[in-house]
Motif scaffolding. Structure first.
Motif, short mmCIF file in Angstrom:
data_model
loop_
_atom_site.label_atom_id
_atom_site.label_comp_id
_atom_site.label_asym_id
_atom_site.label_seq_id
_atom_site.Cartn_x
_atom_site.Cartn_y
_atom_site.Cartn_z
N GLN A 178 0.83 -1.20 0.00
CA GLN A 178 0.00 0.00 0.00
C GLN A 178 0.87 1.26 0.00
O GLN A 178 0.61 2.21 -0.74
CB GLN A 178 -0.93 -0.01 1.22
CG GLN A 178 -2.04 -1.04 1.12
CD GLN A 178 -2.88 -1.11 2.38
OE1 GLN A 178 -2.47 -0.64 3.44
NE2 GLN A 178 -4.06 -1.70 2.29
N ILE A 179 1.90 1.26 0.84
CA ILE A 179 2.81 2.40 0.90
C ILE A 179 3.57 2.55 -0.41
O ILE A 179 3.74 3.66 -0.94
CB ILE A 179 3.80 2.24 2.07
CG1 ILE A 179 3.04 2.21 3.41
CG2 ILE A 179 4.83 3.37 2.09
CD1 ILE A 179 3.90 1.87 4.60
N HIS A 181 2.66 1.52 -3.45
CA HIS A 181 1.75 1.97 -4.50
C HIS A 181 1.48 3.47 -4.38
O HIS A 181 1.51 4.21 -5.38
CB HIS A 181 0.45 1.18 -4.44
CG HIS A 181 -0.54 1.54 -5.50
ND1 HIS A 181 -1.59 2.41 -5.28
CD2 HIS A 181 -0.62 1.18 -6.81
CE1 HIS A 181 -2.28 2.55 -6.39
NE2 HIS A 181 -1.73 1.81 -7.34
N HIS A 182 1.22 3.91 -3.17
CA HIS A 182 0.96 5.33 -2.94
C HIS A 182 2.18 6.18 -3.31
O HIS A 182 2.04 7.25 -3.92
CB HIS A 182 0.60 5.56 -1.47
CG HIS A 182 0.43 7.00 -1.10
ND1 HIS A 182 -0.70 7.72 -1.40
CD2 HIS A 182 1.27 7.86 -0.46
CE1 HIS A 182 -0.57 8.97 -0.96
NE2 HIS A 182 0.63 9.08 -0.39
N THR A 183 3.37 5.71 -2.96
CA THR A 183 4.60 6.45 -3.25
C THR A 183 4.84 6.55 -4.75
O THR A 183 5.26 7.58 -5.26
CB THR A 183 5.80 5.78 -2.56
OG1 THR A 183 5.55 5.68 -1.15
CG2 THR A 183 7.08 6.58 -2.78
N GLN A 185 2.53 6.53 -7.08
CA GLN A 185 1.55 7.46 -7.63
C GLN A 185 1.93 8.91 -7.33
O GLN A 185 1.67 9.81 -8.14
CB GLN A 185 0.16 7.17 -7.05
CG GLN A 185 -0.39 5.78 -7.37
CD GLN A 185 -0.48 5.54 -8.86
OE1 GLN A 185 -0.98 6.37 -9.61
NE2 GLN A 185 0.01 4.39 -9.29
N ARG A 186 2.58 9.12 -6.21
CA ARG A 186 2.89 10.49 -5.79
C ARG A 186 4.17 11.04 -6.44
O ARG A 186 4.20 12.20 -6.85
CB ARG A 186 3.04 10.54 -4.27
CG ARG A 186 3.39 11.93 -3.73
CD ARG A 186 3.41 11.96 -2.23
NE ARG A 186 3.74 13.29 -1.74
CZ ARG A 186 3.82 13.62 -0.45
NH1 ARG A 186 3.62 12.69 0.47
NH2 ARG A 186 4.13 14.85 -0.09
N SER A 207 -7.32 1.03 1.43
CA SER A 207 -5.93 1.27 1.81
C SER A 207 -5.85 2.08 3.09
O SER A 207 -6.61 3.01 3.32
CB SER A 207 -5.21 2.02 0.69
OG SER A 207 -3.98 2.50 1.14
N LEU A 209 -3.63 4.08 3.75
CA LEU A 209 -3.19 5.42 3.37
C LEU A 209 -4.39 6.27 2.98
O LEU A 209 -4.47 7.45 3.33
CB LEU A 209 -2.20 5.33 2.20
CG LEU A 209 -0.87 4.68 2.55
CD1 LEU A 209 -0.08 4.37 1.28
CD2 LEU A 209 -0.05 5.58 3.46
N HIS A 210 -5.36 5.65 2.26
CA HIS A 210 -6.54 6.40 1.90
C HIS A 210 -7.36 6.73 3.13
O HIS A 210 -7.93 7.81 3.24
CB HIS A 210 -7.40 5.58 0.92
CG HIS A 210 -6.78 5.47 -0.44
ND1 HIS A 210 -6.82 4.32 -1.19
CD2 HIS A 210 -6.10 6.37 -1.18
CE1 HIS A 210 -6.20 4.51 -2.35
NE2 HIS A 210 -5.74 5.75 -2.35
N ALA A 213 -5.70 9.58 4.77
CA ALA A 213 -5.93 10.80 4.00
C ALA A 213 -7.34 11.33 4.23
O ALA A 213 -7.55 12.54 4.36
CB ALA A 213 -5.70 10.54 2.51
#
Length: 264
Positions: A178-179, A181-183, A185-186, A207, A209-210, A213
């Motif tokens: 998850q971390i 994938h988020h990284t 995308q960012r 997620s 992270l979502h 957020a």
């Protein structure tokens, strides 16, 4: 390892330390309806101890490996190879067994650079050693192996390397994915890696992270609303003050006119 059960909590202690008064390595609470068999307590206590140990190791890696280089570790997963590589004897250095961690980090300086680093801790040592490292742009594919069930296995494909891993637990792998994938995308704008055979909770709204957020967004919205309401109250107070000021001026003018009239 010494395990003590106190008030529905499992205290994990080391035998040697217990002689000198004992040191609690971790505390784990279990459900009130749990059946306290010896096997149940040992299995779940050791699982809790493993989690505590992993968290402690990740914290140490962040301080020893990344902080001195002004980098920030975003996440890490403890792994072992699914298939052992054939390495010449001289290349191993004869350092024996070791633990391996795959770490994701970013630089604090702008422009931000993200990288994936392989970190090892050799048997008998309390320190960590930085091994292979790849820029995040070199990551081509992340393979979760099985999208239909929790699995600890995964593959990472880079431009010049391919590794097959097994995480210490399926949940640890999921959190790291998850971390990661988020990284991606960012921080990656072009040629993002392909995520295949991954569970929907890694890519979708479940997620962590979502969720985080969403919590932050909600807090910001509440703060903004409170500020707006406060601004409205201040605006109304200013209007009332202005009205009172005008009324006072009119009263003063009227009083002055009356005084001048009687004087004449």
């Amino acid at each position: 390892m010494y395990i003590r059960v106190v008030s529905k909590k499992v205290l994990l202690l080391h035998k040697d330390l217990e002689v000198r008064g004992g040191k609690v390595l971790g505390v784990w609470s279990f459900p009130s309806d749990a059946v306290l068999t010896k096997g149940w307590v040992e299995e779940n206590s050791l699982r809790a101890l493993l989690a505590c140990s992993t968290m402690s190791a990740k914290s140490a890696i962040s301080k020893e490996i990344f902080a001195p280089l002004d980098e920030r570790m975003l996440g890490a997963v403890q792994v072992k190879r699914r298939t052992k590589k054939k390495i010449p004897f001289l290349a191993t250095g004869g350092q024996g067994e070791y633990l391996t961690y795959i770490c994701l980090s970013v630089t604090n300086k702008k422009p931000t650079q993200a990288s994936i680093t392989k970190v090892k801790q050799f048997e008998g040592s309390t320190s960590f050693v930085r091994r292979s490292q790849w820029m995040l742009e070199q990551l081509r594919q992340v393979n979760g192996i099985d999208p239909n069930r929790d699995s600890a296995e995964f593959d990472l494909l880079f431009e010049n390397a391919f590794d097959q891993w097994v995480a210490s637990t399926a949940s640890e792998k999921c959190t790291f994915f998850q971390i990661l994938h988020h990284t991606c995308q960012r921080y990656l704008t072009d040629r993002k890696p392909e995520f295949i055979n991954c569970q929907s909770k890694i890519m979708g709204g479940n997620s962590i992270l979502h969720s985080a957020a969403d919590s932050v967004t909600s807090a910001v919205q509440k703060a903004s609303q409170a500020l707006n309401e406060r601004g409205e109250r201040l605006g109304r107070a200013e209007e009332k003050t202005e009205d009172m000021k005008n009324s006072a001026q009119q009263f003063a003018e009227t009083a002055h006119k009356l005084a001048m009239k009687h004087k004449c």
